[in-house]
Design a protein around this motif. Structure first.
Motif, PDB file in Angstrom:
ATOM      1  N   LEU A 510      60.909  16.909  21.264  1.00  0.00           N
ATOM      2  CA  LEU A 510      61.022  18.192  20.408  1.00  0.00           C
ATOM      3  C   LEU A 510      59.698  18.286  19.760  1.00  0.00           C
ATOM      4  CD1 LEU A 510      62.791  20.251  18.478  1.00  0.00           C
ATOM      5  CD2 LEU A 510      63.438  18.287  17.586  1.00  0.00           C
ATOM      6  N   ASP A 511      59.362  19.606  19.921  1.00  0.00           N
ATOM      7  CA  ASP A 511      58.319  20.018  18.917  1.00  0.00           C
ATOM      8  C   ASP A 511      58.483  21.333  18.348  1.00  0.00           C
ATOM      9  OD1 ASP A 511      55.754  20.734  17.644  1.00  0.00           O
ATOM     10  OD2 ASP A 511      54.588  20.377  19.732  1.00  0.00           O
ATOM     11  N   VAL A 512      58.896  21.396  17.062  1.00  0.00           N
ATOM     12  CA  VAL A 512      59.383  22.319  16.365  1.00  0.00           C
ATOM     13  C   VAL A 512      58.200  23.486  16.203  1.00  0.00           C
ATOM     14  CG1 VAL A 512      60.296  23.581  14.158  1.00  0.00           C
ATOM     15  CG2 VAL A 512      61.403  21.586  15.233  1.00  0.00           C
ATOM     16  N   ASP A 513      57.037  23.047  15.441  1.00  0.00           N
ATOM     17  CA  ASP A 513      55.689  23.878  15.507  1.00  0.00           C
ATOM     18  C   ASP A 513      55.355  24.472  16.867  1.00  0.00           C
ATOM     19  OD1 ASP A 513      55.973  23.112  12.789  1.00  0.00           O
ATOM     20  OD2 ASP A 513      54.397  21.797  12.909  1.00  0.00           O
ATOM     21  N   GLY A 514      55.622  23.502  17.801  1.00  0.00           N
ATOM     22  CA  GLY A 514      55.037  24.215  19.209  1.00  0.00           C
ATOM     23  C   GLY A 514      56.251  25.174  19.870  1.00  0.00           C
ATOM     24  N   ARG A 515      57.425  24.974  19.208  1.00  0.00           N
ATOM     25  CA  ARG A 515      58.455  25.772  19.741  1.00  0.00           C
ATOM     26  C   ARG A 515      58.955  25.410  21.122  1.00  0.00           C
ATOM     27  NH1 ARG A 515      58.228  27.168  14.684  1.00  0.00           N
ATOM     28  NH2 ARG A 515      58.752  29.192  14.052  1.00  0.00           N
ATOM     29  N   THR A 516      58.981  24.151  21.450  1.00  0.00           N
ATOM     30  CA  THR A 516      59.476  23.607  22.478  1.00  0.00           C
ATOM     31  C   THR A 516      60.476  22.320  22.653  1.00  0.00           C
ATOM     32  OG1 THR A 516      57.373  21.947  22.520  1.00  0.00           O
ATOM     33  CG2 THR A 516      57.226  24.044  23.634  1.00  0.00           C
ATOM     34  N   LEU A 517      61.139  22.623  23.725  1.00  0.00           N
ATOM     35  CA  LEU A 517      62.166  21.617  23.910  1.00  0.00           C
ATOM     36  C   LEU A 517      62.257  21.170  25.274  1.00  0.00           C
ATOM     37  CD1 LEU A 517      64.512  19.719  22.560  1.00  0.00           C
ATOM     38  CD2 LEU A 517      66.277  21.628  23.353  1.00  0.00           C
ATOM     39  N   ASN A 518      61.751  19.929  25.486  1.00  0.00           N
ATOM     40  CA  ASN A 518      61.709  19.694  27.315  1.00  0.00           C
ATOM     41  C   ASN A 518      62.472  18.156  27.358  1.00  0.00           C
ATOM     42  OD1 ASN A 518      60.137  21.716  28.612  1.00  0.00           O
ATOM     43  ND2 ASN A 518      58.735  21.182  26.793  1.00  0.00           N
ATOM     44  N   MET A 519      62.751  17.884  28.689  1.00  0.00           N
ATOM     45  CA  MET A 519      63.255  16.649  29.123  1.00  0.00           C
ATOM     46  C   MET A 519      61.965  16.201  30.188  1.00  0.00           C
ATOM     47  SD  MET A 519      66.457  17.611  31.577  1.00  0.00           S
ATOM     48  CE  MET A 519      66.483  19.403  32.329  1.00  0.00           C
ATOM     49  N   ARG A 520      61.796  14.895  30.004  1.00  0.00           N
ATOM     50  CA  ARG A 520      60.842  14.269  30.809  1.00  0.00           C
ATOM     51  C   ARG A 520      61.455  13.939  32.335  1.00  0.00           C
ATOM     52  NH1 ARG A 520      57.770   9.907  27.372  1.00  0.00           N
ATOM     53  NH2 ARG A 520      57.518  11.185  25.413  1.00  0.00           N
ATOM     54  N   VAL A 521      61.978  15.004  32.994  1.00  0.00           N
ATOM     55  CA  VAL A 521      62.426  14.647  34.484  1.00  0.00           C
ATOM     56  C   VAL A 521      61.756  15.751  35.495  1.00  0.00           C
ATOM     57  CG1 VAL A 521      64.384  14.847  35.746  1.00  0.00           C
ATOM     58  CG2 VAL A 521      64.735  14.427  33.140  1.00  0.00           C
ATOM     59  N   SER A 522      61.163  15.261  36.557  1.00  0.00           N
ATOM     60  CA  SER A 522      60.389  16.005  37.437  1.00  0.00           C
ATOM     61  C   SER A 522      61.255  17.045  38.112  1.00  0.00           C
ATOM     62  CB  SER A 522      59.802  14.885  38.472  1.00  0.00           C
ATOM     63  OG  SER A 522      60.976  14.641  39.575  1.00  0.00           O
ATOM     64  N   GLU A 523      60.533  18.051  38.443  1.00  0.00           N
ATOM     65  CA  GLU A 523      61.238  19.089  39.240  1.00  0.00           C
ATOM     66  C   GLU A 523      61.993  18.795  40.270  1.00  0.00           C
ATOM     67  OE1 GLU A 523      61.570  22.596  38.048  1.00  0.00           O
ATOM     68  OE2 GLU A 523      60.573  21.970  36.388  1.00  0.00           O
ATOM     69  N   GLU A 524      61.420  17.801  41.191  1.00  0.00           N
ATOM     70  CA  GLU A 524      61.823  17.155  42.238  1.00  0.00           C
ATOM     71  C   GLU A 524      63.500  16.589  41.891  1.00  0.00           C
ATOM     72  OE1 GLU A 524      57.814  18.105  42.649  1.00  0.00           O
ATOM     73  OE2 GLU A 524      58.657  16.617  41.323  1.00  0.00           O
ATOM     74  N   GLU A 525      63.526  15.587  41.026  1.00  0.00           N
ATOM     75  CA  GLU A 525      64.547  15.016  40.442  1.00  0.00           C
ATOM     76  C   GLU A 525      65.387  16.179  39.967  1.00  0.00           C
ATOM     77  OE1 GLU A 525      67.330  12.235  39.270  1.00  0.00           O
ATOM     78  OE2 GLU A 525      65.796  12.187  40.778  1.00  0.00           O
ATOM     79  N   LEU A 526      65.153  17.229  39.307  1.00  0.00           N
ATOM     80  CA  LEU A 526      66.159  18.176  38.598  1.00  0.00           C
ATOM     81  C   LEU A 526      66.770  18.797  39.944  1.00  0.00           C
ATOM     82  CD1 LEU A 526      64.235  19.716  35.676  1.00  0.00           C
ATOM     83  CD2 LEU A 526      66.222  18.226  35.677  1.00  0.00           C
ATOM     84  N   ALA A 527      65.936  18.956  41.002  1.00  0.00           N
ATOM     85  CA  ALA A 527      66.425  19.777  42.183  1.00  0.00           C
ATOM     86  C   ALA A 527      67.740  18.882  42.984  1.00  0.00           C
ATOM     87  CB  ALA A 527      65.269  20.047  43.081  1.00  0.00           C
ATOM     88  N   SER A 528      67.334  17.696  42.820  1.00  0.00           N
ATOM     89  CA  SER A 528      68.341  16.478  43.504  1.00  0.00           C
ATOM     90  C   SER A 528      69.491  16.569  42.499  1.00  0.00           C
ATOM     91  CB  SER A 528      67.677  15.085  43.538  1.00  0.00           C
ATOM     92  OG  SER A 528      68.528  14.370  44.038  1.00  0.00           O
ATOM     93  N   ARG A 529      69.395  16.401  41.441  1.00  0.00           N
ATOM     94  CA  ARG A 529      70.417  16.704  40.296  1.00  0.00           C
ATOM     95  C   ARG A 529      71.315  17.924  40.695  1.00  0.00           C
ATOM     96  NH1 ARG A 529      68.498  13.877  34.751  1.00  0.00           N
ATOM     97  NH2 ARG A 529      67.491  12.043  35.753  1.00  0.00           N
TER      98      ARG A 529
END
Length: 578
Positions: A510-529
């Motif tokens: 989480l980075d409020v100043d940067g306005r970002t919210l991410n999960m550290r999961v690769s695109e390949e793993e997300l595609a599998s899920r």
């Protein structure tokens, strides 16, 4: 100057003036109720949409206040018609009033359109009633004015000032920690809401009524008047008088609800330390008026408009009663003139600048200066990333600063019952750095996007003195809530948004100043899920719930029904009178 209407121009005259059998029926039925032609001939008929009910504590006084509105209408030469509407009590309606906001909007639109009225007074205040009534009346298109219920009086317990919602969460954690007795808790229950009226914290109710005033649809200064104050009765009567003149002037919602008006509303919301719910409601209200407001407009305002209202939960001391005594919304707006469109027209028929003339701040601690704000940036921040590609929202002014940039492992709950069953377990695998996640609680998943987003701090951490931690959900939270809660994750998990693919243990950044919210999961793993994901079963197979889930839009789009937005189709024709 626009030509004023004549009695023959009145919409109601189509029902009552012709010398035919249908109009005979209209007139005779009014006479059946004891009225005579002297009551309606040549007079604007004004609908009063009253959201009073026995189950609506915020509007308990509307049973009497409607008489003040009627008094004003009579004084101005109009003929009032009271029409009951859904009350949408935030504390009584389950699973959430958000499920029924659009139903009230539809009811308001059709009540106005189907009756023999020339204009409307809208009586609301409790969270969803403000946007619902304004959405419906905007679509109906007749002159309208909004009468806000007003905030309740300050709460009190053992000499401590209590704020609705905010102190409920605060003292509930103390009770869970074993620091408050049963007797104390009962006394808090009896002292936190001492009068009728909406929450006196800067929750969704006071946020939305302030926005209604800022966009020009209430009388100047109306939104902050405490519900029991005699000034509230006078305001109701004044609104009744004004709507009659608005009918003669043909001052319609389209004349008031412009992009400039909604930008004024967003500016004021930021300066007030607004509820996160404001984003959803303002987007929906604006789109009913044909104005394309988006998350980007809120984030743009949040970068430049400071929080000036020292009202809980963003502020640390005061409540809406104090804000009213300090000068109310017109006073606060005098400190925002560099950010406002002062030429925007209000229900007065005059520019906003004239409504602010003479307003002044009476307490610089309640309404801060730009040089001494509560929070240097706006109340809300919009975040995006691979966990919420369409956006989500956080209220940084109401969370511990250490969480504005944070990384931690996710602890994921698939539904509210699972979270509630686990959160008080002493063996729950959680630390202060853990990110609590609740999913399947959005518009489809809730259903109706309930206020579940302020997940409780796990009991084992409460006992350690922890009072805030990062929490993420596709739900909403009460505007009276506080903490590092990330809400409205869009698209929601229930329809396959990335939140559905998150697993316990995944690291969230989480980075409020940067306005970002991410999960550290690769695109390949997300595609599998994603390939393995199965959509949950629908909540409804019939009725209004079925309509809701078939047509509800996502949070970043305002959660209106797709078929109700102004862009869906042309205006509805006047009803035929046969």
């Amino acid at each position: 100057m626009t030509r004023r209407k004549t009695p023959a121009d009145l919409r109601s005259a189509r029902w009552f003036a012709p010398d035919d059998l249908r109009s005979f029926g209209h007139r005779s039925r009014w006479m059946q109720m004891g009225y005579a032609p002297e009551d309606w001939v040549g007079k604007p008929m004004i609908a009063i949409l009253n959201t009073w009910s026995d189950a609506q504590p915020c509007h308990a006084h509307f049973k009497d206040r409607v008489e003040d509105v009627k008094r004003g209408i009579f004084q101005a030469g109009g003929f009032p018609i009271e029409l009951p509407a859904l009350s949408l009590s935030e504390s009584n309606v389950k699973p959430t009033t958000m499920l029924y906001r659009n139903l009230l909007a539809m009811e308001a639109e059709e009540l106005i359109r189907s009756h023999s009225v020339d204009g409307a007074v809208l009586m609301g205040g409790c969270d969803k009633t403000t946007p619902a009534l304004l959405m419906g009346a905007t679509s109906a298109g007749l002159p309208m004015i909004y009468v806000p219920a007003g905030p309740m009086l300050r709460g009190n317990w053992k000499g401590h000032t209590l704020g609705s919602g905010s102190d409920a969460w605060k003292y509930w954690d103390e009770r869970r920690a074993g620091n408050i007795s049963d007797r104390d808790w009962t006394d808090v229950e009896g002292g936190i809401a001492r009068s009728y009226g909406v929450c006196m914290t800067m929750g969704t109710a006071s946020t939305m009524t302030a926005i209604a005033e800022a966009i020009g649809i209430t009388l100047p200064g109306a939104s902050a008047i405490p519900a029991p104050d005699a000034n509230h009765k006078r305001m109701c009567a004044a609104a009744g008088r004004r709507i009659v003149d608005m009918v003669w002037e043909d001052l319609k919602p389209t004349d008031i609800l412009t992009r400039a008006a909604f930008e004024n509303g967003i500016t004021v919301a930021m300066a007030m330390g607004c509820s996160t719910n404001a984003i959803i409601h303002v987007i929906a209200m604006a789109r009913r008026a044909g104005v394309d407001i988006s998350l980007a407009d809120f984030d743009k305002a949040s970068r430049k408009v400071p929080v000036l209202a020292n009202v809980r939960p963003s502020g640390d001391t005061y409540l809406m009663e104090d804000f009213y005594y300090a000068g109310g919304l017109p006073a606060l707006m005098t400190r925002l003139t560099d950010h406002l469109h002062l030429g925007a027209v209000t229900v007065t028929g005059r520019p906003l600048a004239e409504s602010l003339a003479g307003a002044e701040v009476h307490n610089d601690d309640v309404i801060r200066t730009v040089e001494n704000p509560i929070y240097a940036e706006g109340a809300l921040a919009v975040l995006k990333g691979n966990l919420s590609p369409d956006g989500c929202v956080i209220k940084p002014s109401a969370c511990e600063p250490r969480f504005l940039k944070h990384s931690g492992p996710a602890l994921v709950f698939d539904d509210y019952p699972a979270m509630k069953a686990a959160i008080d377990r002493d063996d729950l695998d959680v630390t202060a750095d853990t990110v609590l996640v609740l999913r399947n609680a959005g518009p489809h998943g809730g259903p109706g996007m309930p206020e579940w987003g302020m997940l409780p701090i796990p009991k084992k951490l409460v006992k350690q003195g922890i009072r805030d931690m990062v929490r993420i959900s596709d739900a909403r939270m009460s505007g009276t809530s506080y903490g590092a809660c990330i809400l409205h994750v869009s698209p929601e998990a229930h329809i396959g948004g990335p939140l559905a693919l998150l697993q316990t243990g995944d690291i969230i950044d989480l980075d409020v100043d940067g306005r970002t919210l991410n999960m550290r999961v690769s695109e390949e793993e997300l595609a599998s899920r994603r390939a393995a994901w199965q959509p949950p079963k629908a909540h409804y197979e019939r009725g209004y719930g079925w309509i809701f889930t078939k047509h509800i839009k996502q949070a970043h789009e305002g959660c209106d029904f797709d078929f109700l937005e102004e862009s869906f189709g042309g205006p509805v024709a006047e009803p035929a009178i046969f």
